[in-house]
Design a protein around this motif. Structure first.
Motif, PDB file in Angstrom:
ATOM      1  N   LYS A  72       0.809  -1.217   0.000  1.00 40.06           N
ATOM      2  CA  LYS A  72       0.000   0.000   0.000  1.00 40.06           C
ATOM      3  C   LYS A  72       0.845   1.272   0.000  1.00 40.06           C
ATOM      4  CE  LYS A  72      -4.249  -2.022   1.801  1.00 40.06           C
ATOM      5  NZ  LYS A  72      -5.232  -2.084   2.893  1.00 40.06           N
ATOM      6  N   PRO A  73       1.925   1.366   0.777  1.00 45.02           N
ATOM      7  CA  PRO A  73       2.763   2.564   0.691  1.00 45.02           C
ATOM      8  C   PRO A  73       3.367   2.759  -0.703  1.00 45.02           C
ATOM      9  CG  PRO A  73       3.261   1.336   2.691  1.00 45.02           C
ATOM     10  CD  PRO A  73       2.395   0.457   1.850  1.00 45.02           C
ATOM     11  N   CYS A  74       3.687   1.663  -1.388  1.00 49.95           N
ATOM     12  CA  CYS A  74       4.228   1.763  -2.749  1.00 49.95           C
ATOM     13  C   CYS A  74       3.198   2.383  -3.683  1.00 49.95           C
ATOM     14  CB  CYS A  74       4.631   0.378  -3.261  1.00 49.95           C
ATOM     15  SG  CYS A  74       5.951  -0.417  -2.321  1.00 49.95           S
ATOM     16  N   PHE A  75       1.943   1.983  -3.519  1.00 51.55           N
ATOM     17  CA  PHE A  75       0.873   2.545  -4.346  1.00 51.55           C
ATOM     18  C   PHE A  75       0.686   4.031  -4.025  1.00 51.55           C
ATOM     19  CE2 PHE A  75      -3.590   3.713  -4.937  1.00 51.55           C
ATOM     20  CZ  PHE A  75      -3.739   3.436  -6.288  1.00 51.55           C
ATOM     21  N   LEU A  76       0.658   4.376  -2.744  1.00 46.90           N
ATOM     22  CA  LEU A  76       0.477   5.772  -2.353  1.00 46.90           C
ATOM     23  C   LEU A  76       1.621   6.646  -2.875  1.00 46.90           C
ATOM     24  CD1 LEU A  76      -0.691   5.381   1.368  1.00 46.90           C
ATOM     25  CD2 LEU A  76      -2.113   5.664  -0.667  1.00 46.90           C
ATOM     26  N   HIS A  77       2.790   6.062  -2.975  1.00 44.12           N
ATOM     27  CA  HIS A  77       3.964   6.804  -3.445  1.00 44.12           C
ATOM     28  C   HIS A  77       3.789   7.293  -4.882  1.00 44.12           C
ATOM     29  CE1 HIS A  77       8.220   7.433  -4.657  1.00 44.12           C
ATOM     30  NE2 HIS A  77       8.342   7.838  -3.411  1.00 44.12           N
ATOM     31  N   LEU A  78       2.979   6.599  -5.674  1.00 41.97           N
ATOM     32  CA  LEU A  78       2.742   7.009  -7.060  1.00 41.97           C
ATOM     33  C   LEU A  78       2.049   8.362  -7.146  1.00 41.97           C
ATOM     34  CD1 LEU A  78       1.530   3.601  -8.557  1.00 41.97           C
ATOM     35  CD2 LEU A  78       3.820   4.611  -8.692  1.00 41.97           C
ATOM     36  N   SER A  79       1.412   8.771  -6.062  1.00 45.97           N
ATOM     37  CA  SER A  79       0.712  10.058  -6.045  1.00 45.97           C
ATOM     38  C   SER A  79       1.674  11.233  -6.128  1.00 45.97           C
ATOM     39  CB  SER A  79      -0.131  10.173  -4.768  1.00 45.97           C
ATOM     40  OG  SER A  79       0.705  10.182  -3.617  1.00 45.97           O
ATOM     41  N   LEU A  80       2.956  11.001  -5.870  1.00 49.87           N
ATOM     42  CA  LEU A  80       3.932  12.079  -5.870  1.00 49.87           C
ATOM     43  C   LEU A  80       4.356  12.501  -7.271  1.00 49.87           C
ATOM     44  CD1 LEU A  80       6.222  10.796  -2.971  1.00 49.87           C
ATOM     45  CD2 LEU A  80       4.647  12.715  -2.861  1.00 49.87           C
ATOM     46  N   PHE A  81       4.061  11.678  -8.274  1.00 50.06           N
ATOM     47  CA  PHE A  81       4.518  11.967  -9.627  1.00 50.06           C
ATOM     48  C   PHE A  81       3.483  12.780 -10.400  1.00 50.06           C
ATOM     49  CE2 PHE A  81       6.899   8.336  -8.210  1.00 50.06           C
ATOM     50  CZ  PHE A  81       8.176   8.572  -8.695  1.00 50.06           C
ATOM     51  N   PRO A  82       3.936  13.727 -11.230  1.00 47.01           N
ATOM     52  CA  PRO A  82       3.017  14.566 -11.995  1.00 47.01           C
ATOM     53  C   PRO A  82       2.184  13.758 -12.985  1.00 47.01           C
ATOM     54  CG  PRO A  82       5.242  15.481 -12.001  1.00 47.01           C
ATOM     55  CD  PRO A  82       5.335  14.101 -11.447  1.00 47.01           C
ATOM     56  N   GLU A  83       1.102  14.349 -13.431  1.00 43.81           N
ATOM     57  CA  GLU A  83       0.218  13.712 -14.404  1.00 43.81           C
ATOM     58  C   GLU A  83       0.971  13.458 -15.713  1.00 43.81           C
ATOM     59  OE1 GLU A  83      -4.201  14.520 -16.400  1.00 43.81           O
ATOM     60  OE2 GLU A  83      -3.245  16.030 -15.133  1.00 43.81           O
ATOM     61  N   ASP A  84       0.773  12.265 -16.281  1.00 43.29           N
ATOM     62  CA  ASP A  84       1.381  11.859 -17.559  1.00 43.29           C
ATOM     63  C   ASP A  84       2.910  11.798 -17.502  1.00 43.29           C
ATOM     64  OD1 ASP A  84      -1.170  11.746 -18.736  1.00 43.29           O
ATOM     65  OD2 ASP A  84      -1.094  13.873 -19.247  1.00 43.29           O
ATOM     66  N   TYR A  85       3.461  11.713 -16.310  1.00 38.50           N
ATOM     67  CA  TYR A  85       4.916  11.649 -16.157  1.00 38.50           C
ATOM     68  C   TYR A  85       5.404  10.225 -16.402  1.00 38.50           C
ATOM     69  CZ  TYR A  85       9.521  12.515 -14.083  1.00 38.50           C
ATOM     70  OH  TYR A  85      10.883  12.644 -13.867  1.00 38.50           O
ATOM     71  N   ILE A  87       7.768   7.384 -15.668  1.00 37.45           N
ATOM     72  CA  ILE A  87       8.565   7.044 -14.493  1.00 37.45           C
ATOM     73  C   ILE A  87       9.578   5.952 -14.833  1.00 37.45           C
ATOM     74  CG2 ILE A  87       8.472   6.309 -12.085  1.00 37.45           C
ATOM     75  CD1 ILE A  87       5.495   7.052 -12.088  1.00 37.45           C
ATOM     76  N   SER A  88      10.807   6.158 -14.451  1.00 33.89           N
ATOM     77  CA  SER A  88      11.817   5.109 -14.565  1.00 33.89           C
ATOM     78  C   SER A  88      11.554   4.075 -13.474  1.00 33.89           C
ATOM     79  CB  SER A  88      13.217   5.704 -14.401  1.00 33.89           C
ATOM     80  OG  SER A  88      14.161   4.708 -14.071  1.00 33.89           O
ATOM     81  N   THR A  89      11.357   2.812 -13.862  1.00 37.28           N
ATOM     82  CA  THR A  89      11.079   1.782 -12.858  1.00 37.28           C
ATOM     83  C   THR A  89      12.304   1.526 -11.978  1.00 37.28           C
ATOM     84  OG1 THR A  89      11.598   0.096 -14.534  1.00 37.28           O
ATOM     85  CG2 THR A  89       9.286   0.641 -14.195  1.00 37.28           C
ATOM     86  N   ARG A  90      13.489   1.696 -12.536  1.00 37.59           N
ATOM     87  CA  ARG A  90      14.702   1.565 -11.715  1.00 37.59           C
ATOM     88  C   ARG A  90      14.705   2.607 -10.607  1.00 37.59           C
ATOM     89  NH1 ARG A  90      19.343   4.337 -11.340  1.00 37.59           N
ATOM     90  NH2 ARG A  90      18.977   5.592 -13.197  1.00 37.59           N
ATOM     91  N   LYS A  91      14.412   3.833 -10.991  1.00 39.66           N
ATOM     92  CA  LYS A  91      14.372   4.916 -10.010  1.00 39.66           C
ATOM     93  C   LYS A  91      13.270   4.679  -8.986  1.00 39.66           C
ATOM     94  CE  LYS A  91      13.621   9.925  -9.762  1.00 39.66           C
ATOM     95  NZ  LYS A  91      13.493  11.182 -10.548  1.00 39.66           N
ATOM     96  N   GLU A 117       3.948   4.508 -16.807  1.00 40.84           N
ATOM     97  CA  GLU A 117       3.148   5.724 -16.718  1.00 40.84           C
ATOM     98  C   GLU A 117       1.866   5.386 -15.977  1.00 40.84           C
ATOM     99  OE1 GLU A 117       1.232   9.119 -19.706  1.00 40.84           O
ATOM    100  OE2 GLU A 117       2.823   7.794 -20.408  1.00 40.84           O
ATOM    101  N   VAL A 118       1.523   6.195 -14.996  1.00 45.93           N
ATOM    102  CA  VAL A 118       0.361   5.926 -14.150  1.00 45.93           C
ATOM    103  C   VAL A 118      -0.914   6.400 -14.850  1.00 45.93           C
ATOM    104  CG1 VAL A 118      -0.708   6.326 -11.906  1.00 45.93           C
ATOM    105  CG2 VAL A 118       1.782   6.175 -12.094  1.00 45.93           C
ATOM    106  N   HIS A 119      -1.887   5.518 -14.941  1.00 44.95           N
ATOM    107  CA  HIS A 119      -3.175   5.872 -15.545  1.00 44.95           C
ATOM    108  C   HIS A 119      -3.840   6.981 -14.726  1.00 44.95           C
ATOM    109  CE1 HIS A 119      -7.306   5.468 -16.985  1.00 44.95           C
ATOM    110  NE2 HIS A 119      -6.833   4.742 -17.996  1.00 44.95           N
TER     111      HIS A 119
END
Length: 492
Positions: A72-85, A87-91, A117-119
């Motif tokens: 769940k924290p991993c999922f919540l962490h996705l909220s930090l990234f801008p729309e349509d950004y 994301i490097s999976t390594r990063k 990229e997060v939907h």
């Protein structure tokens, strides 16, 4: 629906729930995964009734509730990234490790695409849930951000994470920072504007317990020495910042696990002090000066070190190193000595070597590297290594710009465990290649990229029996393809 797996009385529930997904593939896939875990009538009715209240977002919300607690924290962490950004999976994994969400061993076991990229719907849910749990401070360039004056605090004092769109850096630097317990600070430069060094001093002054600092894309000429006071820092991202030098105070970051930087003029010879370092990325060094790293016994990934720097260290001390990427002038080291230094790495699984344009590889004997499964060689190779000199458990091999005169297939086809072979631009300068009967007994993927001089590839009957993917240059004529019974993808 399969009547043997799905009781008939669930079919109507299933059809109605799929209808409420409004044709959105993401929602349908999530719903399917959710329902497949429990085939009881009671559970399906429960999901059916809840979904009827709100539709797609309810389906996604149910999937979040169903996540194991550690994800769940991993999922919540996705909220930090801008729309349509993108994301490097390594990063992403490195950030999760620094946050303590996953262990480094778990990240190393994952097999994912390089980027993600997060939907929009998923990001919307992540933001809503993150707010519920006070997981992050609203991004000040985000429409969801609360309006505030430049003289007031933007975030709750309880906030642990902040995501800042770089176009607002000047405003962000000028406001009152009442978040002394901030753990994670991410900047996103979407406008590609210039950031002056004076704007970064506040980071060291205001956020003493910071664990994650990512300045990727923020254009600065130098990093203030005050960053060395962030003794709790675990992740420091400086990629694409334009930095040429790092302050010597970086050696004080004894908790640092990840340093990600590129295109420095030189790396300060204080890295050896950071003995908790696990992931060190420093591609694009301009000066090949001595760099001590053999004190980093926890190091798992080392990328960007030169051959000369490498050979000056005692590799036997790097007992955890699993991935190594070397570049530079190979002739500055002795071939046998280099091979021995690699053989001392008992857990090395991935090796990438790149010789500079004016340099070349004389020999690369890797047969003592028992755990090495992935090998990338880029640069002029005077002679292809004999089959017995390759790592015995090699499963992935990439050759690029090797400028080989002789057909490499006669040697490579004898590698018993090779699954993927990539021959890229100028790996081979000849016009024909030949794979003999029984060649490549395990190969599943063969990629021939930009081998424009190769006009013919002949595959004998019985060769490459398990090949599933074949990619080649449009001008290459291939014979024997019709005998590859397992081939499912062929393109040029």
């Amino acid at each position: 629906m399969d009547a043997e797996r799905y009781p008939p009385d669930l079919e109507q529930f299933g059809r109605e729930m799929v209808d409420k997904c409004n044709g959105l593939p993401l929602a349908i896939v999530v719903l399917g995964g959710l329902l497949s875990r429990n085939m009881s009538h009671t559970e399906w009715r429960k999901v059916h009734d809840k979904e009827g209240q709100m539709g797609v977002m309810t389906v996604l919300s149910l999937s979040y509730i169903d996540l194991p607690s550690y994800l769940k924290p991993c999922f919540l962490h996705l909220s930090l990234f801008p729309e349509d950004y993108v994301i490097s999976t390594r990063k992403l994994f490195l950030l999760w490790i620094a946050e303590g969400f996953v262990l480094s061993e778990q990240a190393g076991q994952q097999s994912m695409k390089d980027t993600a990229e997060v939907h929009d719907f998923v990001r919307e849910l992540a933001i809503a849930k993150a707010k519920e749990h006070n997981f992050f401070g609203a991004n000040i360039a985000d429409p969801l951000s609360p309006s505030s004056s430049s003289n007031s605090s933007l975030f709750s004092s309880k906030c642990r994470r902040q995501s800042i769109i770089y176009s607002d850096m000047e405003r962000y630097a000028s406001v009152e920072h009442s978040t002394p317990y901030l753990r994670s600070l991410l900047f996103f430069n979407l406008g590609h504007e210039i950031c002056r060094i004076s704007q970064l001093d506040f980071i060291g002054k205001c956020f003493k317990v910071l664990r994650v600092l990512d300045l990727e894309g923020v254009e600065v000429e130098s990093l203030p020495s005050i960053v060395g006071t962030l003794i709790h820092l675990r992740y420091l991202g400086l990629r694409h910042t334009g930095l040429k030098l790092l302050p010597l105070s970086i050696g004080n970051l004894r908790s640092l696990q990840t340093l990600d930087v590129n295109n420095l003029k030189q790396v300060p010879n204080v890295i050896w002090k950071i003995q908790n370092m696990r992931y060190l990325y420093m591609e694009g060094q301009e000066d090949d000066i001595p760099l001590k790293i053999d004190t980093l016994e926890n190091l798992q990934v080392l990328s960007g070190i030169t051959f000369k720097q490498w050979i000056q260290n005692n590799s036997s001390k790097l007992t955890c190193l699993g991935k190594l990427k070397l570049k530079g002038r190979y002739e500055l080291v002795e071939g046998v000595e280099f091979s021995k230094s690699i053989a001392k790495l008992r857990v090395l699984k991935s090796l990438y070597v790149k010789a500079s344009e004016e340099s070349s590889f004389s020999s690369l004997a890797m047969n003592s590297c028992l755990h090495l499964s992935k090998l990338d060689i880029k640069g002029h190779l005077q002679k292809l290594t004999e089959t017995f000199q390759f790592p015995p458990n090699l499963s992935q091999l990439t050759l690029e710009a090797c400028r080989l005169d002789c057909d490499p297939m006669s040697i490579l086809e004898k590698l018993p465990k090779l699954l993927t072979l990539r021959l890229r631009a100028e790996a081979y300068l000849g016009t024909e290649m030949h794979v003999s009967a029984n060649g490549f007994p395990q190969l599943k993927v063969l990629q021939l990229f930009e081998l424009s001089k190769v006009i013919k590839l002949n595959i004998e009957n019985g060769a490459i029996p398990w090949l599933m993917q074949l990619h080649f240059h449009f001008s290459t004529r291939i014979s024997g393809v019709d005998k590859l019974s397992n081939l499912v993808e062929e393109n040029c």
